[in-house]
Design an enzyme around this catalytic site. Structure first.
Site, PDB file in Angstrom:
ATOM      1  N   GLU A  14      -4.457   4.711  -3.184  1.00 41.54           N
ATOM      2  CA  GLU A  14      -5.763   5.326  -2.940  1.00 41.54           C
ATOM      3  C   GLU A  14      -6.024   6.244  -4.124  1.00 41.54           C
ATOM      4  O   GLU A  14      -5.251   7.170  -4.391  1.00 41.54           O
ATOM      5  CB  GLU A  14      -5.758   6.091  -1.610  1.00 41.54           C
ATOM      6  CG  GLU A  14      -5.802   5.148  -0.433  1.00 41.54           C
ATOM      7  CD  GLU A  14      -6.121   5.831   0.894  1.00 41.54           C
ATOM      8  OE1 GLU A  14      -6.498   7.023   0.894  1.00 41.54           O
ATOM      9  OE2 GLU A  14      -5.992   5.160   1.935  1.00 41.54           O
ATOM     10  N   LYS A  28      -0.786  -0.754  -4.179  1.00 38.53           N
ATOM     11  CA  LYS A  28      -2.138  -0.182  -4.146  1.00 38.53           C
ATOM     12  C   LYS A  28      -2.031   1.323  -3.949  1.00 38.53           C
ATOM     13  O   LYS A  28      -1.227   1.782  -3.135  1.00 38.53           O
ATOM     14  CB  LYS A  28      -2.971  -0.806  -3.015  1.00 38.53           C
ATOM     15  CG  LYS A  28      -4.390  -0.210  -2.934  1.00 38.53           C
ATOM     16  CD  LYS A  28      -5.303  -0.984  -2.011  1.00 38.53           C
ATOM     17  CE  LYS A  28      -5.107  -0.679  -0.542  1.00 38.53           C
ATOM     18  NZ  LYS A  28      -5.320   0.753  -0.193  1.00 38.53           N
ATOM     19  N   GLU A  47     -14.103   0.610  -0.749  1.00 39.07           N
ATOM     20  CA  GLU A  47     -14.215   0.688   0.707  1.00 39.07           C
ATOM     21  C   GLU A  47     -15.423   1.521   1.121  1.00 39.07           C
ATOM     22  O   GLU A  47     -15.591   2.667   0.681  1.00 39.07           O
ATOM     23  CB  GLU A  47     -12.914   1.276   1.301  1.00 39.07           C
ATOM     24  CG  GLU A  47     -12.965   1.398   2.827  1.00 39.07           C
ATOM     25  CD  GLU A  47     -11.616   1.592   3.492  1.00 39.07           C
ATOM     26  OE1 GLU A  47     -10.572   1.501   2.807  1.00 39.07           O
ATOM     27  OE2 GLU A  47     -11.609   1.849   4.715  1.00 39.07           O
ATOM     28  N   ASP A  56       0.864  -1.184   0.000  1.00 44.87           N
ATOM     29  CA  ASP A  56       0.000   0.000   0.000  1.00 44.87           C
ATOM     30  C   ASP A  56       0.901   1.235   0.000  1.00 44.87           C
ATOM     31  O   ASP A  56       1.778   1.366   0.860  1.00 44.87           O
ATOM     32  CB  ASP A  56      -0.825  -0.035   1.296  1.00 44.87           C
ATOM     33  CG  ASP A  56      -2.159   0.673   1.167  1.00 44.87           C
ATOM     34  OD1 ASP A  56      -2.507   1.124   0.064  1.00 44.87           O
ATOM     35  OD2 ASP A  56      -2.853   0.748   2.201  1.00 44.87           O
TER      36      ASP A  56
HETATM   37  O1  KIV Z   1      -4.557  -0.142   4.670  1.00 41.56           O
HETATM   38  C1  KIV Z   1      -5.436  -1.023   4.598  1.00 41.56           C
HETATM   39  O2  KIV Z   1      -5.521  -1.942   5.418  1.00 41.56           O
HETATM   40  C2  KIV Z   1      -6.377  -0.947   3.483  1.00 41.56           C
HETATM   41  C3  KIV Z   1      -7.469  -1.966   3.394  1.00 41.56           C
HETATM   42  C4  KIV Z   1      -8.411  -1.852   4.525  1.00 41.56           C
HETATM   43  C5  KIV Z   1      -8.141  -1.962   2.091  1.00 41.56           C
HETATM   44  O3  KIV Z   1      -6.231  -0.090   2.666  1.00 41.56           O
HETATM   45 NA    NA Z   2      -4.754   1.514   3.152  1.00 38.94          NA
END
Ligand code: KIV
Ligand code: NA
Length: 270
Positions: free
Chosen positions: A113, A111, A180, A81
């Site tokens: 946002e 990932k 989400e 992330d």
């Molecule tokens: O950081 C995280 O855990 C997330 C998920 C909840 C999708 O982005």
């Molecule tokens: Na996240």
């Protein structure tokens, strides 16, 4: 090695499973359970590092956890992330930050946002060989704008905006999309419209897959959101083990004979 192709192939055939993990032992448990993807979420900020939000999480910080998870995961796809402001500001920085997760830390995808500002960078990363998971609906890095964590896409205009962004990110090359905290019927509509898999959290039952924060799922969190479910009681189990340890030391029951090393011959010492 697990690939984004496997994940895409599973969509619509079988539900896709995803959990977060932030350290090697947790990642090993999640991986052994056959979870398709492990997200090293920036939720590490609030879940594991004692921050109130994900905003303070750094690239170095997430990299540390991505490395730990990647070393332990054998079959699951590891998704890193990208933290607040590590992408979408400057193209070169965005690519270097994301590329580092694959090149140095062993992740297979990142990932972001997502929003209008991530369409181009999603396309650029995809072309360079960095698979991108998009993330729409509630994007917790916007907490300072939201003033909390409100459900998103609750009126027609907002829902349409999310649907259009989803389409744009699919066209830009995203291999999947996290949705989400949006109404289930919006998540269903987006899942129906897109070819790439949707992974829901607080987005109802009609996504192609589901993701939860592992601490919430196993019952380790002190608090967890209402859309989450605790499938275990790890917090109680740990608390009870720690209580037992403290009592055993205080009562001098631990360590017993069997926990002690044989005495060495230290005659010369005296
Ligand atoms: O950081 C995280 O855990 C997330 C998920 C909840 C999708 O982005
Ligand atoms: Na996240």
């Amino acid at each position: 090695m697990p690939t984004v192709r496997d994940v895409k192939a599973k969509a619509g055939e079988e539900p896709i499973t995803m959990l977060t993990a932030y350290d090697a032992p947790t990642a090993a448990i999640v991986d052994d359970a056959g979870v398709d993807m492990i997200l090293v979420g920036d939720s590490v900020g609030n879940v594991a590092l004692g921050h109130e939000t994900t905003v303070p999480v750094t690239v170095d910080g997430i990299a540390h956890h991505v490395g730990a998870v990647s070393r332990a995961a054998e079959d699951a796809l590891v998704v890193a992330d990208m933290p607040f402001l590590s992408f979408g500001v400057d193209e070169k920085d965005s690519i270097e930050n994301a590329g580092r997760m694959l090149k140095e830390e062993g992740a297979q995808a990142v990932k972001l946002e997502s929003g209008p500002h991530t369409v181009d960078i999603t396309e650029q990363m995809t072309q360079l060989g960095i698979p991108v998971m998009a993330h729409l609906g509630l994007t917790p890095q916007h907490v300072n704008q939201y003033g909390g964590y409100p459900r998103q896409g609750t009126d027609r205009e907002a829902a349409e905006r999310i649907l259009n962004l989803a389409i744009e990110h699919e066209e830009a090359g995203a291999f999947s999309l996290v949705l989400e905290h949006v109404p289930s019927n919006l998540a269903a509509e987006i899942t129906e419209t897109l070819d790439i898999p949707t992974i829901g959290i607080g987005a109802g039952p009609d996504c192609d897959g589901q993701v939860l924060v592992v601490n919430d799922a196993v019952g380790l969190s002190e608090w967890s959101p209402s859309f989450s479910k605790q499938f275990g009681a790890v917090r109680e189990e740990m608390a009870s083990a720690v209580d037992d340890y403290v009592s055993a030391v205080e009562s001098e029951e631990f360590p017993a004979e069997e926990h002690s090393h044989e005495e060495a011959d230290l005659e010369d010492l005296y």
